[in-house]
Design a protein around this motif. Structure first.
Motif, PDB file in Angstrom:
ATOM      1  N   LEU A 242       9.075   1.905  11.759  1.00  8.85           N
ATOM      2  CA  LEU A 242       9.013   3.130  12.545  1.00  8.85           C
ATOM      3  C   LEU A 242       9.478   4.279  11.660  1.00  8.85           C
ATOM      4  N   GLY A 243       8.534   5.009  11.121  1.00  9.65           N
ATOM      5  CA  GLY A 243       8.847   6.139  10.254  1.00  9.65           C
ATOM      6  C   GLY A 243       9.051   7.396  11.067  1.00  9.65           C
ATOM      7  N   LYS A 244       8.780   8.541  10.451  1.00 12.31           N
ATOM      8  CA  LYS A 244       8.899   9.814  11.159  1.00 12.31           C
ATOM      9  C   LYS A 244       7.733   9.951  12.130  1.00 12.31           C
ATOM     10  N   PRO A 245       7.970  10.474  13.325  1.00 12.64           N
ATOM     11  CA  PRO A 245       6.881  10.611  14.299  1.00 12.64           C
ATOM     12  C   PRO A 245       5.885  11.686  13.875  1.00 12.64           C
ATOM     13  N   THR A 246       4.643  11.482  14.273  1.00 16.55           N
ATOM     14  CA  THR A 246       3.606  12.460  13.948  1.00 16.55           C
ATOM     15  C   THR A 246       3.591  13.624  14.938  1.00 16.55           C
ATOM     16  N   ASP A 247       4.050  13.368  16.159  1.00 14.73           N
ATOM     17  CA  ASP A 247       4.104  14.402  17.190  1.00 14.73           C
ATOM     18  C   ASP A 247       5.038  13.942  18.310  1.00 14.73           C
TER      19      ASP A 247
END
Length: 196
Positions: free
Chosen positions: A84-89
């Motif tokens: 789970l990386g950085k969210p796209t939105d």
């Protein structure tokens, strides 16, 4: 006198290095952070930490700066085998927080120190247990904007810390730069507080 270059734009990593009296200059270059197929979370954060440090070191050389050791770091959240990386939105952040709700997940931070051809690296592993979150809590947190630039869509040092029931491991590792491991890495290169 500058001790090293930091290959990161993260304000949290800057604050943590200042906390341990390391003098540094920001020098970074973009890298592709796409995970490889079948790559483990440990291999992923190590590869990116090294890649960031190497790119930063090369950027400094290309800019005619003095050759100094360059520190790179990368953090990811792993829920089982899922990264789970950085969210796209906001919708992506909401979904990640739903997945983390009521679970224990891993937070891995890779740290690498590059000095020319020399590379030294380490990984910090922490286990974080989240409370069960309501939809209203998730929505309110996402509305703060805090999740948007953070692996796993939360910042333990901010409002996201309200969701953490238990932490086993390194608090600063979850923030983005494990101080103990980083200090040992720097000491092996003759730098920092532990090298005194």
């Amino acid at each position: 006198m500058t001790d090293l270059y930091l290959a990161s734009a993260s304000p949290r990593r800057r604050e943590l290095l200042v906390q341990i009296d390391v003098t540094f200059e920001i020098v970074s270059a973009p890298i592709d952070e796409t995970p490889f197929a079948g790559e483990t979370p440990t291999d992923y954060v190590l590869r990116l930490a090294v890649a960031k440090a190497k790119a930063g070191w090369q950027a400094a050389v290309d800019q005619g700066k003095p050759a100094l050791p360059t520190l790179g770091s990368d953090t990811t959240v792993a829920l089982g085998t899922q990264l789970l990386g950085k969210p796209t939105d906001a919708a992506d952040a909401t979904e990640m927080l739903r997945q983390l709700s009521g679970t224990t997940h891993e937070v891995l931070t890779g740290v690498a120190l590059v000095d020319g051809e020399q590379v030294d690296s380490v990984v910090s592993l922490s286990h974080v247990t989240f409370a069960t979150l309501t939809e209203a809590q998730i929505a309110a947190y996402v509305a703060t904007g805090e999740p948007m630039d953070k692996a796993g869509s939360y910042g333990i040092q901010g409002h996201g810390g309200l969701f953490v029931q238990h932490l086993s491991g390194s608090f600063t590792g979850v923030v983005g730069l494990p101080l103990h491991e980083t200090a040992l890495l720097l000491a092996r290169a003759g730098l920092g507080f532990l090298a005194r």
